[in-house]
Enzyme design. Sequence first.
Site, PDB file in Angstrom:
ATOM      1  N   HIS A   1     -11.070  21.127  20.910  1.00 59.46           N
ATOM      2  CA  HIS A   1     -11.349  22.197  21.615  1.00 59.46           C
ATOM      3  C   HIS A   1     -11.183  22.657  23.445  1.00 59.46           C
ATOM      4  CE1 HIS A   1     -15.556  21.960  24.579  1.00 59.46           C
ATOM      5  NE2 HIS A   1     -15.873  21.753  23.451  1.00 59.46           N
TER       6      HIS A   1
ATOM      7  N   HIS B   1     -22.496  20.637  30.018  1.00 64.71           N
ATOM      8  CA  HIS B   1     -22.892  22.800  30.188  1.00 64.71           C
ATOM      9  C   HIS B   1     -23.017  22.395  31.906  1.00 64.71           C
ATOM     10  CE1 HIS B   1     -23.111  23.257  26.063  1.00 64.71           C
ATOM     11  NE2 HIS B   1     -21.418  22.884  26.202  1.00 64.71           N
TER      12      HIS B   1
ATOM     13  N   ASP C   1     -16.450  17.410  28.833  1.00 68.94           N
ATOM     14  CA  ASP C   1     -16.183  18.786  27.718  1.00 68.94           C
ATOM     15  C   ASP C   1     -15.662  20.382  27.626  1.00 68.94           C
ATOM     16  OD1 ASP C   1     -18.005  19.898  24.755  1.00 68.94           O
ATOM     17  OD2 ASP C   1     -19.514  20.148  26.504  1.00 68.94           O
TER      18      ASP C   1
ATOM     19  N   ASP D   1     -13.854  15.336  21.429  1.00 67.90           N
ATOM     20  CA  ASP D   1     -15.373  16.119  21.905  1.00 67.90           C
ATOM     21  C   ASP D   1     -15.841  15.351  22.584  1.00 67.90           C
ATOM     22  OD1 ASP D   1     -16.908  17.728  22.768  1.00 67.90           O
ATOM     23  OD2 ASP D   1     -16.833  19.272  21.134  1.00 67.90           O
TER      24      ASP D   1
ATOM     25  N   GLU E   1     -15.551  27.539  21.100  1.00 70.86           N
ATOM     26  CA  GLU E   1     -16.141  26.719  20.555  1.00 70.86           C
ATOM     27  C   GLU E   1     -17.894  26.469  21.281  1.00 70.86           C
ATOM     28  OE1 GLU E   1     -18.155  21.823  20.134  1.00 70.86           O
ATOM     29  OE2 GLU E   1     -17.702  23.862  21.960  1.00 70.86           O
ATOM     30  N   GLU E   2     -17.777  26.514  22.684  1.00 72.74           N
ATOM     31  CA  GLU E   2     -19.161  26.768  23.643  1.00 72.74           C
ATOM     32  C   GLU E   2     -19.705  27.557  22.366  1.00 72.74           C
ATOM     33  OE1 GLU E   2     -20.137  24.368  24.221  1.00 72.74           O
ATOM     34  OE2 GLU E   2     -18.397  23.118  25.594  1.00 72.74           O
TER      35      GLU E   2
END
Length: 301
Positions: A121, A266, A133, A196, A167-168
Amino acid sequence: MTLRRSLPGLAAGALGISLTLSAVPAATATAPAKAQAPTVSEQQVMPHLRALQHIADRNGGNRAHGTQGYADSVAYVKNALDRAGFRTKLVPFTYNGATGNNLIADWPGGNPDHVLLTGAHLDSVEEGPGINDNGSGSAAVLATALQVAKSRPGPERHLRFAWWGAEEPGLIGSADYVGKLAEAERRKIDVYLNFDQAGSKNTRQWLVVHDDEHGETEAQQAFEAWFAERNIPTFDIGVGGSDHESFGNAGIPSSGFSTGISDCIHEACDNLANVDPKTETTSTDALIGVLWKLAATTPRR
């Protein structure tokens, strides 16, 4: 990487999946490829991450779905693939009122009834640039695709690469792609390989996806053999928490790996400094090595 629960201290446990230590001898490797797999240097991988960081920097600090940062990320990857000779296409989808695109790239040749699909992603969360990420997985897949174009290995299987959007928020892009495939096209995908968080700092083991439900063994054994030959520890993990789940839900076997969840997941600190170049390069070499091995043969059905 999509998170559905709080993160405990152990990286693999944070993925919300089972964990067992593996020690796979090199003898379990599948037959060697027709041509020896190339390797890459940090200088062939890290520039892609620097480019994604620059894209985030000039677009409010992120590359999230529905933003210019994501659109520019797709354009960067697509331009590199177009120059290398891939057949690329943007596959649009809509989520939360915004249109996004999955980027699909096919390398000419190989058996179209036996597709080896490799993906990651490309989007980040709104809170940060998402360089580990999942810029790290996206960069590893891009560097691998460019090695295919450079080396022209003459694969038996058809090679397809993908960069997923949204994706998130919940695997939206990959689920949309799989959901729109005709059943005949789904059956042509021998295995999906997902990556990932490929460059986490302080990585001590690679987390290799085992798809026991669909009986996938070829890819996971090839990954574990590649790491075992280099005395790199691995853990077995199940399917879940990233885009391979979309394929599993459709009955498509999957494998791949992660280097575990980083401290800055994140967050705004998931920037270029959150990626270990050596780990990122090792992950890319592992992907290249296994892709070369799998591409050289086609399974019986």
